[in-house]
Design an enzyme around this catalytic site. Structure first.
Site: not given
Length: 1146
Positions: A105, A887, A891, A915, A918
């Site tokens: 119920d 460089h 670089h 290099c 690079c």
């Protein structure tokens, strides 16, 4: 009724058990249109709940009031214990180890034990004072007693009231502890929920509910009450902080529909891969005798939502004038608008239907969202049994298939198509257009035509699409042309006369026929012997570097992919062009991944002239063309290799038109069948060799095409910026430049000089060392053909003479055609080193008669200035060592080295290439990204097990980077604060990383007033710039690692290299560009402050138009647009990107 269905299912189950098979039941489904009984279900709350599941009940032999258990086609699959409300829902539980039949119920707040059952208990506890129960018969006296209740392995200890009542009642207090729920909807507990997770670092939405009108609020409350009673939603807990706003719309039926804005929640959810990649197409169906189309009702509401995720779906029902506190709810099932609802639904349904597919592999079962298609070739009775079994499988899992949407008689409506056993059609649709259409109306019309084109061959949209040109807003009125109306009427006529299309026969090959319409739209049909399976169209791209053949070749790949997707096979193609045209395109065919089998028919109209173009120079006449402007007037000119010249004034035309007219004039004037055309217009050369193909008589290129058709072969060549043939030069100068072009075009070791300098420079072919007092013969690859009445003179350069290099080149006679060799002698005091590419000698072409004299006057000026002899070049060899040191330390890029140390770019590139750090590693894929000052991109990258957060300004390429200890929201926020302190960012673009989309980071960026967007790598509007910056930064860090002890130091050195040692826009470093931009911003602010008191004016350009208008007064200026009063359109808003502001003009 439900009772009839359960008994029928029980009967079929017993039959299957007797046969030992797993066939589907043969009973019919109950009519869902009739009044069905409500049901109460005891379901499990979680995987470990043991309260009243039907499968457990069947094992124990427990049944409800003698009602038989019902099984579907799959043993062991049950929804739960189902109680028909026409009878009392009872079950057996153990109370104090005593089995008792009790009434369930859900309307009773408290459980009550009858006196008779209390006396039957094996052991009884103490009696405590109870509470009175008011019932139909009056007040009932009670007492309470402690009890132990057991049900399916679950034990609970509680107190129950004992009273003299007819039946023992289990109320909500005990039912809840047992895990039972009242379910009035289809929400199925037999379906296991799928786990849903939020993205790391994100939180649920907390968006407040906006106000709702009284009418909409009443509609929302009504819907919420229904959803609440059906168990689809629940009340939210008091500690739930999340919220997503709702809104209510009225459907055509007059009923209200509740929707929730879950966009913010969708952003935080971890989304997987899309599993539904498109709609099934009827052209891919295999023809079958029987068909059925089913619709699953309330599909989303059947599937439970992850209980741990439900709090994030919370929403609020407000009240008028804050009359009462807001009521808050969460979803228990999949909500509409949730990003994962389609995925979870389709995946769940796929798993439910998989056993059915495996049992009946010959049956076609198509699943798309809540639409199901079933096709079979058995008897009608067998097909009906298949449908009954399929519906039973779905119902066992809680999915209803309403009878009112069950289609068992043709024609069947499925996904916008109309299916019949013999053929299929697109559902009939009349294409209409309103009197004064808007852009939105036209776009809807184009969408309908595109949709119908697969079932109605030959539909076109070119003229309809042309009406939208220049329109940006959906409500903007478009100009509906006669051509568009005619095209619409032709499409309606084709739809009216459309015939049914066929189904796929796997035993036959397919043929795809491609045609080109008069509107340059490519249409195609896929056919078999029984007829057309489906059709399609594609608008071809004109004047975009796409020839007709190229358009069609790419169309073949599109159709082949489409066909493989639908039926798993590639058709044979019947195409309107020749094999020669295909081979010609294949020579440029980097865009072809593969080619299908092709049947050639005939050439494409207007494209045969392409076959006249060749890749190598012909033996015919050579014509050099040029176009230019002088005093606003265009001039076209050409010069031939036999000395003929011509100039023509064209009036006020553009430079590109003048270039095109020069080519047209040259082709028209020559009678030769084999012609070489040399132009310095890349625009004209690119269009003629690759860009044209869809032009008709109305095209400005048509005269050139017609002239090419009349030739046998034509060779087009492009040379960058050759001298001479310019609008303001005479014919004799054009003849002279013809010879210079020929000289410049031969060999790689000859370079042009300034316009005022005579001759050409000769370059060193390779590195050469010339000792003191030594003589060497230096060969070159330069070949020349000296013009008539002229000779060539090879001599030295003043820059070489400074070093003591004596050039003894000599004279080149008129008939000489061999390579040029230069005799060099070192008369200096030290060895001379010549580097590859270095200019060391010069070649001058002279006439035989050159004794004319002219007095000197003040007008004699020079680009050289007053530096005089020896100032042409700089003794840059001395600077090579310094450039190499620069460089090696930083670089630096080649352009910066060449600029700072006055060395040739070739030498600077050689220094860079020597290099090892690079060496170029290639670049990533290009993307379409936003670039503007103060717009930054950010991303995290990893190096040496450490995290680097990189910021890069999109306009200049300036990089700012820092190391993070952890990739979380806190460390990211601190790095953003440092970045914002150093710069003045306006916007930031990142990926969808958890640290970037975390709530603290998002709130910080809002506080700093920095616009934040996110995206996917290498996708339009993505962070492609910062990805490339990360690669560059890592390369530079590795370059400095040998000279540093820590990654932090290498990072700082790399930032100096990236920002101050490489070129950006205009040859400047990123640092220089960034500083220049910031200075310009400050300058503009000062100018605006000065002009603040004065009226603003501007030039502006209206979208869709090419000419600038103005100056006109600015009525109002906002952050993204200005308002002006246009003469033709009145007061309009113009984006700032299409305006140029200025102070009031004089």
């Amino acid at each position: 009724t439900a009772w009839t269905f359960l008994k029928a299912m029980q009967k079929c189950s017993k039959k299957r058990e007797a046969r030992g098979s797993r066939e589907a039941p043969e009973t019919n489904f109950p009519d869902t249109t009739e009044e069905s009984a409500q049901q109460i279900c005891c379901t499990r709350d979680s995987s470990d709940s043991k309260s009243v599941p039907r499968s457990e009940r069947n094992k124990k032999g427990i049944q409800c009031q003698g009602e038989g258990s019902s099984r579907g086609s799959q043993p062991g699959q049950f929804v739960g214990v189902t109680y028909n409300l026409e009878k009392r829902p009872t079950t057996i539980v153990l109370i104090n180890d005593t089995p008792l039949n009790v009434l369930l119920d859900t309307g009773a707040d408290t459980s009550v034990l009858t006196t008779a059952h209390y006396n039957r208990l094996k052991y009884r506890g103490r009696k405590y004072q109870g509470t009175g129960i008011i019932g139909v018969g009056g007040n009932v006296e009670t007492f309470s007693t402690p009890v132990t209740i057991k049900k399916k392995g679950r034990h609970i200890k509680t107190r129950m009231l004992v009273a003299d009542i007819p039946v023992t009642i289990l109320g909500r207090d005990i039912l809840q502890d047992l895990g039972a729920k009242l379910v009035l909807a289809q929400l199925s507990k037999e379906i296991k929920f799928r786990k849903i997770e939020l993205k790391e670092g994100t939180m649920g939405p907390k968006i407040p509910q906006w106000p709702l009108t009284k009418e909409k609020l009443e509609g929302a409350k009504e819907i919420v009450q229904r959803l609440l009673s059906e168990g689809k939603i629940s009340e939210a807990s008091d500690n739930n902080p999340y919220n997503s706003p709702i809104f209510v719309i009225k459907k055509r039926s007059g009923k209200w529909r509740l929707l929730q804005d879950l966009r913010e929640l969708n952003k935080t959810v971890q989304v997987g891969t899309e599993i539904s990649r498109g709609l099934p197409h009827p052209g891919g169906l295999i023809k079958c005798k029987h068909m059925t189309v089913l619709d699953i009702g309330d599909a989303y509401f059947t599937i439970p939502l992850d209980p741990e995720f439900r709090p994030y779906t919370a929403f609020t029902i407000p009240s008028i004038n804050h009359q009462e506190p807001d009521k808050r709810y969460v979803w228990n099932c999949l909500p509409q608008g949730f990003v994962l609802s389609p995925y979870i639904y389709q995946k769940t349904l796929q798993e439910i239907l998989q056993p059915f597919r495996e049992r009946y592999p010959e049956v076609q079962l198509y699943q798309y969202m809540d639409d199901l298609f079933v096709g079979s070739n058995g008897s009608k009775k067998q097909h009906k049994e298949l449908i009954i079994e399929l519906r039973a499988i779905l119902l066992e899992k809680g999915f209803e298939t309403p009878d009112d949407k069950l289609q068992e008689v043709p024609p069947y409506s499925w996904l916008g198509y109309q299916l019949c056993p013999e053929n299929w059609k697109v559902q009939k649709m009349q294409l209409d257009m309103v009197k004064n259409p808007t852009l939105n109306d036209v776009q809807k019309l184009m969408g309908n035509i595109t949709w119908m084109s697969s079932g109605v061959p030959g539909l076109t949209v070119k003229h309809i699409a042309a009406t939208t040109k220049g329109c940006l807003e959906l409500n903007q009125k478009v100009i509906w042309t006669e051509e568009a109306q005619k095209e619409l009427e032709e499409n309606n006529e084709k739809i009216k006369n459309a015939q049914g299309l066929q189904y796929y026969n796997p035993e036959e090959e397919m043929l795809c026929e491609v045609e080109i319409t008069k509107n340059y739209e490519a249409t195609y049909v896929i056919k078999q012997s029984q007829g057309i399976l489906w059709a399609g169209k594609k608008i071809m791209k004109a004047n975009k570097g796409w020839s007709t053949v190229k358009n069609l070749m790419l169309l073949l790949q599109h159709v082949a992919t489409e066909s493989i997707t639908r039926v798993g096979k590639c058709p044979t193609f019947k195409v309107p062009f020749t094999k020669e045209q295909v081979m010609w395109e294949m020579q440029k065919g980097w865009y072809y991944s593969w080619l299908p089998e092709i049947v050639y028919t005939h050439q494409v109209v207007h494209d045969d002239w392409r076959m006249k173009l060749v890749e190598e120079p012909t033996s015919g006449i050579t014509i050099y063309t040029d176009g230019g402007k002088q005093n606003g007037e265009g001039i076209a000119a050409y010069v031939t290799s036999n000395g003929r010249t011509k100039q023509k004034r064209l009036g006020p035309v553009t430079h590109q038109v003048a270039e095109r007219m020069a080519i047209q004039m040259a082709l028209e004037d020559t009678r030769d069948k084999q012609v070489n055309i040399v132009t310095d217009s890349y625009y004209c050369w690119k269009n003629i060799t690759e860009g044209l193909g869809l032009e008709g008589p109305q095209s400005p290129w048509w005269p050139i095409i017609q002239n090419i058709r009349e030739k046998e072969i034509v060779y087009f060549a492009w040379v960058p910026g050759h001298k001479g043939i310019c609008g303001n030069q005479l014919a004799d100068e054009a003849a002279k430049i013809k010879e210079e072009i020929m000289l410049a075009y031969q060999g790689t070791q000859i370079k042009e000089k300034r316009d005022e300098d005579a001759g050409f420079d000769l370059c060193v072919p390779y590195d050469i060392m010339i000792p003191v007092s030594d003589t060497k013969i230096i060969p070159t690859d330069v070949k020349i053909q000296v013009p008539p009445n002229s000779f060539g003179w090879v001599t030295g350069k003043s820059s070489m003479a400074k070093q003591g290099l004596l050039i003894n080149g000599g004279i080149i006679d008129e008939g000489y055609t061999g390579e040029i060799q230069v005799i060099c002698t070192n008369i200096g005091k030290s060895n001379i080193k010549l580097i590859e590419g270095q200019k060391f000698a010069q070649l001058i072409i002279l006439q035989h008669h050159s004794n004319s004299r002219q007095p000197w006057d003040e007008n004699k000026i020079s680009q050289r200035g007053d530096k005089g002899f020896g100032s042409t070049g700089v003794f840059w060899v001395e600077n090579i060592q310094e450039a190499q040191d620069e460089h090696e330390n930083w670089h630096t890029s080649p352009k910066i080295l060449a600029r700072n140390y006055k060395i040739p770019l070739t030498v600077a590139k050689q220094i860079t290439q020597e290099c090892p750090h690079c060496t170029k590693q290639g670049s990533g894929p290009a993307g379409c990204v936003m670039r503007s000052p103060n717009h930054w991109q950010a991303d995290c990258t990893h190096l040496d097990n450490k995290i680097i957060l990189t910021f890069v300004e999109s306009n200049s390429g300036y990089i700012h980077a820092t190391l993070l200890s952890k990739e979380n929201a806190l460390c990211t926020s601190l790095a953003i604060l440092e970045w914002a302190r150093l710069f003045s960012p306006k916007s930031l673009h990142t990926d969808n990383g958890t640290n970037f989309v975390a709530e603290p980071v998002v709130n910080l960026l809002k506080f700093l007033k920095i616009a934040h967007t996110t995206g996917i790598p290498y996708h339009p509007e993505s962070q492609g710039i910062v990805e490339r910056a990360n690669r560059t930064l890592k390369e530079k860090i590795q370059s400095h690692r040998d000279n540093t002890q820590t990654l932090e130091a290498a990072l700082q050195l790399a930032l100096i290299t990236c920002n101050k040692g490489r070129e950006s826009m205009g040859g400047q470093t990123p640092w220089e560009v960034f500083i220049t931009n910031q200075a310009q911003v400050i300058h503009e602010k000062l100018l605006l402050q000065q002009a603040q008191s004065s009226k603003k004016f501007c030039f502006y350009k209206i979208p869709g138009e090419h000419d600038w208008k103005g100056p006109t007064r600015v009525l109002w200026k906002g952050d993204g647009a200005v308002v002006v009063n246009d003469e033709g359109k009145g007061i309009i808003a113009v984006p700032l990107t299409r305006t140029k502001l200025l102070i009031k003009p004089n």
